[in-house]
Design an enzyme around this catalytic site. Sequence first.
Site, short mmCIF file in Angstrom:
data_model
loop_
_atom_site.label_atom_id
_atom_site.label_comp_id
_atom_site.label_asym_id
_atom_site.label_seq_id
_atom_site.Cartn_x
_atom_site.Cartn_y
_atom_site.Cartn_z
NE ARG A 128 38.85 48.08 50.22
CZ ARG A 128 39.94 47.71 51.03
NH1 ARG A 128 39.96 48.31 52.31
NH2 ARG A 128 40.78 47.01 50.38
CB SER B 289 46.49 40.43 41.82
OG SER B 289 46.31 40.11 43.16
CG HIS C 167 45.14 38.20 38.78
ND1 HIS C 167 44.52 39.43 38.55
CD2 HIS C 167 44.79 38.06 40.05
CE1 HIS C 167 43.84 39.94 39.54
NE2 HIS C 167 44.08 39.08 40.59
CB THR D 56 37.41 34.93 37.63
OG1 THR D 56 36.34 35.88 37.69
CG2 THR D 56 38.53 35.72 36.69
CE LYS E 93 40.50 39.06 39.15
NZ LYS E 93 39.78 40.03 39.60
CB THR F 133 24.59 29.89 45.77
OG1 THR F 133 25.29 30.04 47.12
CG2 THR F 133 24.64 31.00 45.24
CB THR G 36 43.87 44.28 48.72
OG1 THR G 36 42.25 44.35 48.98
CG2 THR G 36 43.95 43.51 47.62
#
Length: 916
Positions: A33, A201, A229, A257, A260, A289, A375
């Site tokens: 990448r 996706s 998505h 999410t 997006k 966290t 992916t």
Amino acid sequence: MSEKDPDISVSSFDFDEFIKSKLDALKSSGSYRHFISIDKQITTFPKFQYINDQGISMQATNWCTNDYLALGSWSGNVDISNETTSKVGTGSGGTRNISGSTIYHRQLEKRIAGWHKTENALLFNSAYQANQTTLCTLGRMIPDLIFISDEENHASMIEGMRATSNKKLIFKHNDVADLEHILKTTIASAPKIIVFESVYSISGTVTPLSAIIELAKRYQCLTYIDEVHAVGLYGNTGAGMLEKFGLERSVDFINGTLSKAIGVFGGYIAASNNWIDFVRSFGSGFIFTTSLPPSICVTAVNSIHEIKTNQVLRNDFFKNIVILRSGLAQFNIHFTGAETHITNILIGNASRCKAIADRLLNEFGIYVQPINQPTVKKGQECLRITITPRHSIADIQHLAKSLNSVLNQKIIITGRSSRLSIAQIEIVKSKINVHFPNLEIEVKLKDSKGDRLINIPLHTQEGIDFFTEDIFNDLDQGVADIAVHSLKDMSTEHFFGDHTFAVVDRAEVRDIVIFNSNIIDNIKENKTIRIGTCSFRRELMALDFLKKALPQLSSDIKLEAVPIRGNIETRLSKLKTGEYDGIILAFAGIDRMFKNNENATLITGLLHDKKIMVLPLIDCLPAPCQGAIVTECLKSNLFANEVLATIKDVKNHEQCVAEKRIANNYGSGCIQKFGVSSITLNQQETILAKGIDQYGNEFEDWYGLELNLDHVHPDHIISSDQLGFTSIKTYSSPGKIVGASNSYFISHISAVNEIAPESFINHRVWAAGTTTWYKLAQLGIWVEGCADSMGFKSIHSLFQTELMSINPDEMKILTSESSAMKWANEGFQTVSTYDIQYQSSLIDKYKLTSSKLIFWNCFAHYDSVKALLPEEIIHVCLPGKTYDQLKELGINPIVFPTFDAFTKWKKKYTLQYIAA
């Protein structure tokens, strides 16, 4: 503490080399990448500035954003984010359990829960973290819980399930029948959870939600759905696919999410109060966290409100998708994901995917990142195009036209006009067509300098690249995009020069000798056998070998090397007229001519009534890169580079690069008297270089056989024939074994001791190695070839070529009684013509018990003394049956190609040991 401290052991593991090898493999596969630094501006979105490789600022349009509705640059969100940051600061200041749970976090969680019609919601810093933490927590806290997962689920879901020891069952993607089969065959009382997505996706498919939810209720399973998505896009208020199909309140966990369509950052789960409290209380990924910044929470609330109330925003989004797909269809560009907003253009090759993305960016200002492993699975590499309401019709038209320019192009290939070259070009074309089905390919042929100097020995001429220079010059002159060559004809200087190269195919590397049908009579009459060759290497190695390998039917076989020029059919024609008694050619060239329909009839006629010998690989070592087809192009021709990267055979390319580099140590040009070839020994890669170098020195060097023995004394390195073994052979009556088959493999010369040599006339005979070959030749038997002592299976691919056409399963193996049973168990036809037993007085048992490394000359030696062997001994042997039998016992022997190679290695090791 220091390295000299006795409590510290210095690791011998080379971490840097390990990291480098992994990264190099990633880069060579095309999956590495590369990032570009985007200078993103809210006023110009989706356009942005970036700095290219030449340091120049360029503009591009973003076609791979997850900001589906462009709310990340919407002024309403920017203003409220700035306002909140000015009021409360940039960060939350802690985890939710300490000081990071603000009124803004609870406002967002309530808004999300209301949107999804659940009792509660829980925020995470990403949807990945939400998936991983929730599923891991469920598995860890409910040890008997069975995960039932769709095979295309996102990596975050897989990682969450994988982190536990719970049972995991995978059902075929969106296959309700397969899911029900799993549910039916799973213990009814066991707790279960079905894990799936609403929009995938990878494939752009939509899950059969109603069917899966109905099964979950029937079999009393929990349900976990990933809606990342779909959130913000589908349903009356944009809450996702559950809302679109009226299935709210029908699943137990919803993952979503904020990063997006909502246009900010973070993730969440929505569920009942009890489940949210459970994950909040036990989920380590949540507990430890730091929470989202308050400004993110406020902005997300604002985004959700905009999505719910502004239907025009989503309408414009889906209108643009229709326009995009209409533009792609206009240029016959195929895509998947028609039932969703996800538009995937399948490329199917990581290197090509990267090359296409690079061209789109550099030539057309289109930024779309390749989607590669992990992916997607290997072979599913694609370009994933995402659109927003802020992409204009002009942007979409430019994208479609640019994709057409990149995917549907014309390319010109050049090569020599010989029949073999044309056959090789056809191989290259077929490989290109697999990956570029819409590509128009034009072929331009020409004669090379070597072709024009047909009657002149090339070693008398100044220069190099006689057969390739005219061809690759066409690239510089713009006449062609890609040149195709036989790599052995190309100089090292050019191969490591300024062009891009890709080895795309490599056939059998050995040489072959074609003889006229009267060769046996000529030998008997003691005539001089005229062998046509244009290679000093072949003249040096092959003629010396043939003196011992041809049937010894006269007192002294006389051979003479006679220069020959011309292409394959020209040389075979000269043989047919009797100008030569035999000619030496590369096996790969003739076999490729056979495979080409236009040439097969011609070559068949020219080979009619001829006798052949396939020269052994080690004794008659091929030229560097023999049998390899190489393609080249200019580095500046981006599309040609893309094609070459796609069709390159990475393993063969790396082998050829290594062979060229090694060969360069010994000399170059037309007068090479040495060979270099890669040899695979039970998955162990080695390279042999052998012959006479440019200074007249004879050499034989093996690369890749270095062993780290940690200073083992040479006296403790032995071969089993030093143990005093004597063999006792008994022979059985051969009966009618010869004549029952057309082809025979002689595993040892003892196998034919009781058989009349005349029995093998008109039969195809192959030997295990050159030692057996020579002894068969002394009996007057014609041998076609051998396995170079590397085992019968090592030459199966050679048998199955068009030129040889031997079925190994129909070949009779003449061998010993004990070996015959092992061959038969593997399905081969075997005949035992003798039995052999080994006895050893073991006069020096100390030599055996004190040894650290033993080379086993045969398995029977090992079997006789195995009870006396030290536990930590290193086993070494040749490839073939001995290796196979040791492996069956769980031993992993080191493999040497020949006993001679082992002897040379031991001598070299001994000298190094003494010097040290």
